[in-house]
Write a protein that holds these residues in place. Structure first.
Motif, PDB file in Angstrom:
ATOM      1  N   GLY A  13      23.123  10.321  -6.417  1.00  0.00           N
ATOM      2  CA  GLY A  13      22.069   9.366  -6.704  1.00  0.00           C
ATOM      3  C   GLY A  13      21.438   8.712  -5.488  1.00  0.00           C
ATOM      4  N   LEU A  14      21.664   9.265  -4.305  1.00  0.00           N
ATOM      5  CA  LEU A  14      21.026   8.710  -3.127  1.00  0.00           C
ATOM      6  C   LEU A  14      19.532   9.015  -3.155  1.00  0.00           C
ATOM      7  CD1 LEU A  14      24.074   8.753  -2.183  1.00  0.00           C
ATOM      8  CD2 LEU A  14      23.158   8.911   0.105  1.00  0.00           C
ATOM      9  N   THR A  15      18.736   8.112  -2.627  1.00  0.00           N
ATOM     10  CA  THR A  15      17.295   8.325  -2.539  1.00  0.00           C
ATOM     11  C   THR A  15      17.018   9.315  -1.412  1.00  0.00           C
ATOM     12  OG1 THR A  15      16.964   6.553  -0.923  1.00  0.00           O
ATOM     13  CG2 THR A  15      16.871   5.942  -3.274  1.00  0.00           C
ATOM     14  N   THR A  16      15.791   9.848  -1.378  1.00  0.00           N
ATOM     15  CA  THR A  16      15.454  10.773  -0.292  1.00  0.00           C
ATOM     16  C   THR A  16      15.535  10.058   1.056  1.00  0.00           C
ATOM     17  OG1 THR A  16      13.104  10.359  -0.703  1.00  0.00           O
ATOM     18  CG2 THR A  16      14.050  12.379  -1.638  1.00  0.00           C
ATOM     19  N   ARG A  17      15.232   8.783   1.071  1.00  0.00           N
ATOM     20  CA  ARG A  17      15.349   8.026   2.327  1.00  0.00           C
ATOM     21  C   ARG A  17      16.813   7.941   2.763  1.00  0.00           C
ATOM     22  NH1 ARG A  17      13.376   1.904   3.778  1.00  0.00           N
ATOM     23  NH2 ARG A  17      13.931   2.061   5.966  1.00  0.00           N
ATOM     24  N   GLU A  18      17.702   7.613   1.830  1.00  0.00           N
ATOM     25  CA  GLU A  18      19.122   7.529   2.161  1.00  0.00           C
ATOM     26  C   GLU A  18      19.668   8.892   2.576  1.00  0.00           C
ATOM     27  OE1 GLU A  18      20.852   3.951  -0.630  1.00  0.00           O
ATOM     28  OE2 GLU A  18      20.269   5.817  -1.625  1.00  0.00           O
ATOM     29  N   ILE A  19      19.240   9.936   1.876  1.00  0.00           N
ATOM     30  CA  ILE A  19      19.678  11.292   2.235  1.00  0.00           C
ATOM     31  C   ILE A  19      19.215  11.623   3.648  1.00  0.00           C
ATOM     32  CG2 ILE A  19      19.368  13.751   1.720  1.00  0.00           C
ATOM     33  CD1 ILE A  19      19.293  12.920  -1.282  1.00  0.00           C
ATOM     34  N   GLY A  20      17.969  11.295   3.955  1.00  0.00           N
ATOM     35  CA  GLY A  20      17.458  11.514   5.301  1.00  0.00           C
ATOM     36  C   GLY A  20      18.283  10.763   6.341  1.00  0.00           C
ATOM     37  N   ASP A  21      18.668   9.522   6.022  1.00  0.00           N
ATOM     38  CA  ASP A  21      19.492   8.739   6.953  1.00  0.00           C
ATOM     39  C   ASP A  21      20.844   9.398   7.179  1.00  0.00           C
ATOM     40  OD1 ASP A  21      17.478   6.859   7.212  1.00  0.00           O
ATOM     41  OD2 ASP A  21      18.420   5.391   5.871  1.00  0.00           O
ATOM     42  N   VAL A  22      21.471   9.857   6.101  1.00  0.00           N
ATOM     43  CA  VAL A  22      22.779  10.496   6.227  1.00  0.00           C
ATOM     44  C   VAL A  22      22.679  11.780   7.048  1.00  0.00           C
ATOM     45  CG1 VAL A  22      24.644  11.646   4.970  1.00  0.00           C
ATOM     46  CG2 VAL A  22      23.724   9.504   4.100  1.00  0.00           C
ATOM     47  N   LEU A  23      21.649  12.580   6.773  1.00  0.00           N
ATOM     48  CA  LEU A  23      21.499  13.874   7.446  1.00  0.00           C
ATOM     49  C   LEU A  23      20.806  13.784   8.800  1.00  0.00           C
ATOM     50  CD1 LEU A  23      20.481  16.114   4.410  1.00  0.00           C
ATOM     51  CD2 LEU A  23      22.748  15.792   5.401  1.00  0.00           C
ATOM     52  N   GLY A  24      20.226  12.625   9.100  1.00  0.00           N
ATOM     53  CA  GLY A  24      19.519  12.466  10.361  1.00  0.00           C
ATOM     54  C   GLY A  24      18.189  13.193  10.381  1.00  0.00           C
ATOM     55  N   ILE A  25      17.515  13.233   9.217  1.00  0.00           N
ATOM     56  CA  ILE A  25      16.209  13.883   9.115  1.00  0.00           C
ATOM     57  C   ILE A  25      15.224  12.906   8.478  1.00  0.00           C
ATOM     58  CG2 ILE A  25      17.160  16.226   8.966  1.00  0.00           C
ATOM     59  CD1 ILE A  25      16.771  16.119   5.934  1.00  0.00           C
ATOM     60  N   ALA A  26      13.940  13.221   8.560  1.00  0.00           N
ATOM     61  CA  ALA A  26      12.909  12.373   7.967  1.00  0.00           C
ATOM     62  C   ALA A  26      12.996  12.433   6.443  1.00  0.00           C
ATOM     63  CB  ALA A  26      11.528  12.832   8.432  1.00  0.00           C
ATOM     64  N   GLU A  27      12.557  11.360   5.803  1.00  0.00           N
ATOM     65  CA  GLU A  27      12.559  11.288   4.341  1.00  0.00           C
ATOM     66  C   GLU A  27      11.755  12.432   3.727  1.00  0.00           C
ATOM     67  OE1 GLU A  27      11.271   8.171   0.782  1.00  0.00           O
ATOM     68  OE2 GLU A  27      11.073   7.563   2.873  1.00  0.00           O
ATOM     69  N   GLY A  28      10.595  12.740   4.305  1.00  0.00           N
ATOM     70  CA  GLY A  28       9.766  13.841   3.794  1.00  0.00           C
ATOM     71  C   GLY A  28      10.481  15.178   3.898  1.00  0.00           C
ATOM     72  N   ASN A  29      11.190  15.389   4.992  1.00  0.00           N
ATOM     73  CA  ASN A  29      11.958  16.615   5.180  1.00  0.00           C
ATOM     74  C   ASN A  29      13.058  16.705   4.120  1.00  0.00           C
ATOM     75  OD1 ASN A  29      13.542  18.741   6.128  1.00  0.00           O
ATOM     76  ND2 ASN A  29      13.221  18.217   8.261  1.00  0.00           N
TER      77      ASN A  29
END
Length: 166
Positions: A127-143
């Motif tokens: 249930g992580l948002t795309t922003r949170e996923i980006g933070d965890v993976l070290g990538i941009a939210e759009g990516n």
């Protein structure tokens, strides 16, 4: 309260809050219950070790998932190097209901993904948002959003019964 007690209380609170999600993460990397428990303990040790360095630059949730996934990926790589091949999975016990069967099929599909895709899928399923996923993976939210779209398409194909849509 002394600093050690504060750290211990914070650690226990984090484990209490996030243990179910961390256990699901462990089950996506290991089928055997004992192996899952070993991985969970490795993650807990990593969290305990990293807790004094947590600066609050991200949410606790994001920070915790990053540590958990990094430990799981490191453990998987170490196991593969040690054996020189993909680690075989043991068979799961029989599934009780159609809903359990669908969950089992999804978990099996996630286990077959490459490590980065597996991590992405698990974060999304938690249930992580795309922003949170980006933070965890070290990538941009759009990516993260683009990767999720491609991953959902891939998982849909993996879960489609043979002969369906032909």
């Amino acid at each position: 309260m002394d600093p050690k007690s504060e750290s211990e209380a914070k650690f226990l609170q984090l484990l209490d809050t996030y243990a179910p999600a961390l256990r699901r993460l462990c089950s996506a990397y290991r089928r055997d219950r004992e192996d899952q428990q070993d991985l969970f303990q490795e993650i807990a040790v990593a969290l305990w070790t990293a807790l004094p360095r947590f600066r609050g630059d991200s949410s606790e949730r994001t920070w915790l998932y990053r540590i958990g996934h990094n430990v799981a990926l490191t453990d998987s790589a170490r196991r593969q190097r040690r054996r020189g091949r993909e680690v075989p999975f043991e068979e799961d016990p029989p599934v009780a209901s159609p809903q359990d069967s669908r969950r089992g099929d999804l978990l099996d599909a996630v286990r077959r993904l490459e490590p980065v895709e597996r991590e992405l899928a698990l974060l999304y399923l938690e249930g992580l948002t795309t922003r949170e996923i980006g933070d965890v993976l070290g990538i941009a939210e759009g990516n993260a959003a683009v990767r999720l779209t491609r991953l959902r398409q891939r998982l849909t194909k993996m879960l489609k019964p043979e002969g369906a849509g032909v």
